[in-house]
Design a protein around this motif. Sequence first.
Motif, PDB file in Angstrom:
ATOM      1  N   UNK A  62       0.812  -1.213   0.000  1.00  8.06           N
ATOM      2  CA  UNK A  62       0.000   0.000   0.000  1.00  8.06           C
ATOM      3  C   UNK A  62       0.854   1.275   0.000  1.00  8.06           C
ATOM      4  N   UNK A  63       1.881   1.408   0.874  1.00 11.50           N
ATOM      5  CA  UNK A  63       2.657   2.663   0.847  1.00 11.50           C
ATOM      6  C   UNK A  63       3.263   2.973  -0.518  1.00 11.50           C
ATOM      7  N   UNK A  64       3.813   1.963  -1.185  1.00  9.52           N
ATOM      8  CA  UNK A  64       4.438   2.197  -2.488  1.00  9.52           C
ATOM      9  C   UNK A  64       3.408   2.585  -3.549  1.00  9.52           C
ATOM     10  N   UNK A  65       2.310   1.819  -3.630  1.00  9.23           N
ATOM     11  CA  UNK A  65       1.300   2.109  -4.641  1.00  9.23           C
ATOM     12  C   UNK A  65       0.589   3.430  -4.362  1.00  9.23           C
ATOM     13  N   UNK A  66       0.329   3.713  -3.086  1.00 13.04           N
ATOM     14  CA  UNK A  66      -0.350   4.963  -2.741  1.00 13.04           C
ATOM     15  C   UNK A  66       0.520   6.168  -3.064  1.00 13.04           C
ATOM     16  N   UNK A  67       1.803   6.083  -2.740  1.00 14.44           N
ATOM     17  CA  UNK A  67       2.683   7.216  -3.016  1.00 14.44           C
ATOM     18  C   UNK A  67       2.896   7.415  -4.508  1.00 14.44           C
ATOM     19  N   UNK A  68       2.836   6.345  -5.298  1.00 14.46           N
ATOM     20  CA  UNK A  68       2.879   6.511  -6.756  1.00 14.46           C
ATOM     21  C   UNK A  68       1.684   7.331  -7.236  1.00 14.46           C
ATOM     22  N   UNK A  69       0.499   6.997  -6.725  1.00 13.90           N
ATOM     23  CA  UNK A  69      -0.695   7.748  -7.094  1.00 13.90           C
ATOM     24  C   UNK A  69      -0.609   9.186  -6.599  1.00 13.90           C
ATOM     25  N   UNK A  70      -0.158   9.372  -5.356  1.00 16.37           N
ATOM     26  CA  UNK A  70      -0.042  10.715  -4.800  1.00 16.37           C
ATOM     27  C   UNK A  70       0.967  11.548  -5.587  1.00 16.37           C
ATOM     28  N   UNK A  71       2.085  10.939  -5.944  1.00 19.81           N
ATOM     29  CA  UNK A  71       3.118  11.655  -6.688  1.00 19.81           C
ATOM     30  C   UNK A  71       2.596  12.111  -8.036  1.00 19.81           C
ATOM     31  N   UNK A  72       1.892  11.221  -8.729  1.00 19.45           N
ATOM     32  CA  UNK A  72       1.326  11.566 -10.023  1.00 19.45           C
ATOM     33  C   UNK A  72       0.239  12.625  -9.880  1.00 19.45           C
ATOM     34  N   UNK A  73      -0.626  12.470  -8.877  1.00 14.39           N
ATOM     35  CA  UNK A  73      -1.716  13.423  -8.683  1.00 14.39           C
ATOM     36  C   UNK A  73      -1.230  14.805  -8.276  1.00 14.39           C
ATOM     37  N   UNK A  74      -0.184  14.867  -7.449  1.00 18.51           N
ATOM     38  CA  UNK A  74       0.348  16.165  -7.027  1.00 18.51           C
ATOM     39  C   UNK A  74       0.930  16.919  -8.217  1.00 18.51           C
ATOM     40  N   UNK A  75       1.584  16.197  -9.126  1.00 18.49           N
ATOM     41  CA  UNK A  75       2.123  16.871 -10.314  1.00 18.49           C
ATOM     42  C   UNK A  75       1.004  17.281 -11.270  1.00 18.49           C
ATOM     43  N   UNK A  76      -0.107  16.561 -11.262  1.00 18.11           N
ATOM     44  CA  UNK A  76      -1.265  17.019 -12.031  1.00 18.11           C
ATOM     45  C   UNK A  76      -1.807  18.331 -11.468  1.00 18.11           C
ATOM     46  N   UNK A  77      -1.905  18.414 -10.144  1.00 17.78           N
ATOM     47  CA  UNK A  77      -2.350  19.661  -9.518  1.00 17.78           C
ATOM     48  C   UNK A  77      -1.349  20.789  -9.767  1.00 17.78           C
ATOM     49  N   UNK A  78      -0.060  20.453  -9.728  1.00 14.42           N
ATOM     50  CA  UNK A  78       0.957  21.466 -10.002  1.00 14.42           C
ATOM     51  C   UNK A  78       0.853  21.974 -11.436  1.00 14.42           C
ATOM     52  N   UNK A  79       0.552  21.079 -12.364  1.00 12.22           N
ATOM     53  CA  UNK A  79       0.402  21.490 -13.755  1.00 12.22           C
ATOM     54  C   UNK A  79      -0.780  22.446 -13.922  1.00 12.22           C
ATOM     55  N   UNK A  80      -1.905  22.120 -13.271  1.00 13.29           N
ATOM     56  CA  UNK A  80      -3.069  23.004 -13.340  1.00 13.29           C
ATOM     57  C   UNK A  80      -2.816  24.326 -12.616  1.00 13.29           C
ATOM     58  N   UNK A  81      -2.017  24.294 -11.543  1.00 12.99           N
ATOM     59  CA  UNK A  81      -1.715  25.502 -10.782  1.00 12.99           C
ATOM     60  C   UNK A  81      -0.763  26.419 -11.557  1.00 12.99           C
ATOM     61  N   UNK A  82       0.258  25.834 -12.179  1.00 11.18           N
ATOM     62  CA  UNK A  82       1.191  26.632 -12.966  1.00 11.18           C
ATOM     63  C   UNK A  82       0.533  27.210 -14.210  1.00 11.18           C
TER      64      UNK A  82
END
Length: 549
Positions: free
Chosen positions: A86-106
């Motif tokens: 769970x920690x590895x798979x969850x952080x993969x999703x979180x990492x991808x999702x945070x960069x999606x939010x960063x893309x929309x924010x930038x």
Amino acid sequence: RGEPKTLWGSSEPRPPAAGPGQPSPQQRTETLGFYESDRGRKKKRSLSDLSLLRFISAELTRGYFLEHNEAKYTERRERVYTCMRIPKELEKLMFFGIFLCLDAFLYVFTLLPLRVFLAMFRFITLPCYGLRDRRLLQPAQVCDMLKGVILVICYFMMHYVDYSMMYHLIRGQSVIKLYIIYNMLEVADRLISSFGQDILDALYWTATEPKERKRAHIGVIPHFFMAVFYVFLHAILIMVQATTLNVAFNSHNKSLLTIMMSNNFVEIKGSVFKKFEKNNLFQMSNSDIKERFTNYVLLLIVCLRNMEQFSWNPDHFWVLFPDVCMVVASEIAVDIVKHAFITKFNDITADVYSEYRASLAFDLVSSRQKNAYTDYSDSVSRRMGFIPLPLAVLLIRVVTSSIKVQGVLAYVCVVLFYCGLISLKVLNSIVLLGKSCQYVKEAKMEEKLFNPVVTATPGKPAGKQQGTFKSSQGISTDENGSTLVTNQPVHQKENMPSLLVTSNSDQFLTTPDGEEKDISQDSSELKHRSAKKDLLEIDRFTICGNRID
């Protein structure tokens, strides 16, 4: 004449005499007595064997065989492996999702001003080209203009809010009051976000709706003022959150910061003991991504305000750094524990997070098509509940008040910094698009990108619409005779129905493993599939309703 008396003193018949080779009655009696005495001796012997030492010996040497219940123990082992993954798979999703939010924010800081400038240039030079098109501006350009105007108006309105007065007002409150205020602000942020995206969507559709249709709205100007009021109110709310967090960082005993961090662990209690389906877990994962990215921006605002107060002394940053790491670590730990126990209690595998990641990637890839129906930043807002406009207004207000630009060299640095932001946005978008294509291909969803879109009429469900598609020309006609033109090549078999459906809620995507509803009565492939809610039909704000199983 009475009956003859026997030797036994009664009228019972005398036992028959023993035949040759048979024991006499006396011998029989003696043998029976011997057996009874032997049985009694064995019973006494067995009672004497049940001693304490023999019991302890039996407990120490007792054995059992786990292979008699192999399925049960195999399931237990798989649950342990799932919790470890769970920690590895969850952080993969979180990492991808945070960069999606960063893309929309930038996007708000980099490409949106350039798009607004191009839209204004087109509007000004429109008489030179003549009115060849019925529209003065394209719908995307109208939406960009509205976003830019809202951003500018709310930025000037934020100048009337005194950050210093708000800071001292909050600092004068007790710890318990601040804890309650912070919890109320979190709830208000979720409620306002859910209603705010609807306000913005209503404004965009009202401003770009075809004029030949019958008017069924209150007008563009009322919707515009509602959007401005929402963005300003949401920016004030986030500002109070950032101020409360700043007070917690600057408190002497750090008690408020500890209480605010413990509030994250209370979230575990309210989540892990509830029943979660696959769609509900996807919704909660999107909420965690948005919450984590928002906390990162709030921490950035807190660091900027503190560094300004200490004249940008780098030594003070290392004083704040342990507290920042503690807040980030608590967020990560709470998310891992929460998701690990939710998947354990609801028998959900860790592979579901790769499906969630593919679903978010499908959003990104589909928004890059020529026939996309929405901007990607708006798609992220609907999916995760992350609305970048209020957060961007607050960050611009804090940066402009914290950093003073004086002199030609300072303006050159600002231009170089803006070019760096554009480069970061472009690089981030390219990497995200490449990874998204990879995730979509791994999930075997790439063929759904080229299917023609069936639009749902307002009064009828999308599943009942039947269309005849012309695959060679990329043109589709629905049952009302309206023509839908797609610019993508259509790769479609003769009897294969369209799996890409738009609904009234603008949720038309499909999941990697979801079972689609019947679209065409002629399709034998989809007839026997059960009607199941699609994963990507769940956005951040459908907390209850028909779209969640």
